[in-house]
Design a protein around this motif. Structure first.
Motif, PDB file in Angstrom:
ATOM      1  N   ASP A  84       0.883  18.537   8.492  1.00  0.00           N
ATOM      2  CA  ASP A  84       0.363  17.293   8.136  1.00  0.00           C
ATOM      3  C   ASP A  84      -0.093  17.242   6.707  1.00  0.00           C
ATOM      4  OD1 ASP A  84      -1.774  18.210   9.095  1.00  0.00           O
ATOM      5  OD2 ASP A  84      -2.198  16.490  10.357  1.00  0.00           O
ATOM      6  N   ALA A  85      -0.479  18.375   6.270  1.00  0.00           N
ATOM      7  CA  ALA A  85      -1.350  18.293   4.742  1.00  0.00           C
ATOM      8  C   ALA A  85      -0.220  18.112   3.937  1.00  0.00           C
ATOM      9  CB  ALA A  85      -1.776  19.948   4.497  1.00  0.00           C
ATOM     10  N   VAL A  86       1.084  18.163   4.114  1.00  0.00           N
ATOM     11  CA  VAL A  86       2.077  18.087   3.095  1.00  0.00           C
ATOM     12  C   VAL A  86       2.405  16.498   3.225  1.00  0.00           C
ATOM     13  CG1 VAL A  86       4.434  18.280   2.493  1.00  0.00           C
ATOM     14  CG2 VAL A  86       3.384  20.063   3.744  1.00  0.00           C
ATOM     15  N   GLU A  87       2.025  15.648   3.994  1.00  0.00           N
ATOM     16  CA  GLU A  87       2.222  14.324   3.661  1.00  0.00           C
ATOM     17  C   GLU A  87       1.352  13.730   2.793  1.00  0.00           C
ATOM     18  OE1 GLU A  87       0.292  12.371   7.769  1.00  0.00           O
ATOM     19  OE2 GLU A  87       2.137  13.595   8.146  1.00  0.00           O
ATOM     20  N   VAL A  88       1.696  12.518   2.237  1.00  0.00           N
ATOM     21  CA  VAL A  88       0.596  12.080   1.474  1.00  0.00           C
ATOM     22  C   VAL A  88       0.165  10.592   1.860  1.00  0.00           C
ATOM     23  CG1 VAL A  88       1.699  12.311  -0.695  1.00  0.00           C
ATOM     24  CG2 VAL A  88       2.430  10.504   0.065  1.00  0.00           C
ATOM     25  N   ALA A  89       0.852  10.151   3.197  1.00  0.00           N
ATOM     26  CA  ALA A  89       0.359   8.913   4.008  1.00  0.00           C
ATOM     27  C   ALA A  89       1.245   8.933   5.223  1.00  0.00           C
ATOM     28  CB  ALA A  89       0.702   7.627   3.318  1.00  0.00           C
ATOM     29  N   ARG A  90       0.648   8.214   6.225  1.00  0.00           N
ATOM     30  CA  ARG A  90       1.212   8.240   7.691  1.00  0.00           C
ATOM     31  C   ARG A  90       0.837   6.789   8.214  1.00  0.00           C
ATOM     32  NH1 ARG A  90       0.378  12.310  12.410  1.00  0.00           N
ATOM     33  NH2 ARG A  90       1.193  13.616  10.873  1.00  0.00           N
ATOM     34  N   ASP A  93       3.872   2.535  -5.008  1.00  0.00           N
ATOM     35  CA  ASP A  93       2.838   2.435  -6.195  1.00  0.00           C
ATOM     36  C   ASP A  93       1.960   3.610  -6.167  1.00  0.00           C
ATOM     37  OD1 ASP A  93       4.166   0.144  -6.377  1.00  0.00           O
ATOM     38  OD2 ASP A  93       2.581  -1.446  -5.378  1.00  0.00           O
ATOM     39  N   LYS A  94       1.888   4.509  -5.639  1.00  0.00           N
ATOM     40  CA  LYS A  94       1.248   5.816  -5.503  1.00  0.00           C
ATOM     41  C   LYS A  94      -0.330   5.486  -5.520  1.00  0.00           C
ATOM     42  CE  LYS A  94       4.377   7.674  -8.461  1.00  0.00           C
ATOM     43  NZ  LYS A  94       4.420   8.019  -9.822  1.00  0.00           N
ATOM     44  N   ARG A  95      -0.907   4.489  -4.751  1.00  0.00           N
ATOM     45  CA  ARG A  95      -2.190   4.248  -4.475  1.00  0.00           C
ATOM     46  C   ARG A  95      -3.089   5.086  -3.992  1.00  0.00           C
ATOM     47  NH1 ARG A  95      -3.426  -1.202  -5.379  1.00  0.00           N
ATOM     48  NH2 ARG A  95      -1.950  -1.840  -6.785  1.00  0.00           N
ATOM     49  N   TYR A  96      -2.388   6.245  -3.108  1.00  0.00           N
ATOM     50  CA  TYR A  96      -3.095   7.270  -2.523  1.00  0.00           C
ATOM     51  C   TYR A  96      -3.479   8.090  -3.485  1.00  0.00           C
ATOM     52  CZ  TYR A  96       1.554   9.279  -3.369  1.00  0.00           C
ATOM     53  OH  TYR A  96       2.738   9.812  -3.986  1.00  0.00           O
ATOM     54  N   ALA A  97      -2.845   8.281  -4.522  1.00  0.00           N
ATOM     55  CA  ALA A  97      -3.005   9.128  -5.785  1.00  0.00           C
ATOM     56  C   ALA A  97      -4.241   8.708  -6.425  1.00  0.00           C
ATOM     57  CB  ALA A  97      -1.861   9.633  -6.488  1.00  0.00           C
TER      58      ALA A  97
END
Length: 192
Positions: free
Chosen positions: A148-154, A173-177
């Motif tokens: 799960d370290a591969v995912e950016v969101a769940r 929108d890449k808000r996680y980044a």
């Protein structure tokens, strides 16, 4: 035929065939008991290939985990994806792979490991359905990461339409980044 007879006949058809009355969109159930969208990707179940194809098409890659008999999985298809605007927005921007929490199909993970769907679910710590995993934009961003370290969101579980679409927008929108968590994004979006 008299007009009132035609009107009565039309009204009866609407009562007997509510799906027909609602329009052409209908969620379909596969032989495995999972509802399926005809626009979900048809895959050889190699995650690197699937992501590379999504990137090439200008889309983001996501996996939706479901299981037979899950009422919330059904609602994703019969409520959320039944909304034409929501479905079209996602369809234009995402390539989605559907996996079965208890499935036996072999999947090749980003790190090259070949596992059954149910083993992959354990590796990714998928504990309930529906769960949607969102991944980085390119295969290069997955290198050196496992599970799960591969995912950016769940998306853990069923979200109603507003939050469901908002999660897809948040990733798009890449808000996680930018370090913004989803809850803050929802507060910001709700205030607009």
């Amino acid at each position: 035929m008299k007009a009132w007879v035609l009107a009565l006949w039309a009204a009866l058809l609407l009562l007997v065939s509510p799906a027909w009355a609602e329009g052409a969109y209908q969620a379909k159930m596969n032989d495995d008991g999972l509802y399926h969208q005809d626009w979900f990707i048809n895959s050889f179940l190699d995650l690197k290939e699937d992501m590379a194809e999504a990137t090439k098409a200008g889309k983001r890659f996501a996996i939706i985990w479901e299981q037979k008999g899950c009422p919330y999985c059904r609602d994703v298809h019969t409520v959320n994806f039944a909304d034409d605007k929501l479905r079209e927005w996602i369809k234009q921007r995402y390539s989605i792979l559907q996996l079965n929490l208890w499935g036996d199909r072999e999947v090749t993970d980003f790190d090259g490991q070949v596992l059954s769907e149910k083993e992959m679910a354990r590796k990714y710590r998928i504990n309930f359905t529906p769960t949607i995993q969102f991944f980085p934009e390119t295969v290069a961003e997955t290198q050196g990461k496992k599970g799960d370290a591969v995912e950016v969101a769940r998306m853990p579980g069923y979200f109603r339409s507003f939050h469901f679409l908002a999660m897809f927008e948040y990733v798009w929108d890449k808000r996680y980044a930018k370090g913004q968590d989803f809850q803050r994004y929802i507060l910001e979006k709700s205030a607009q």
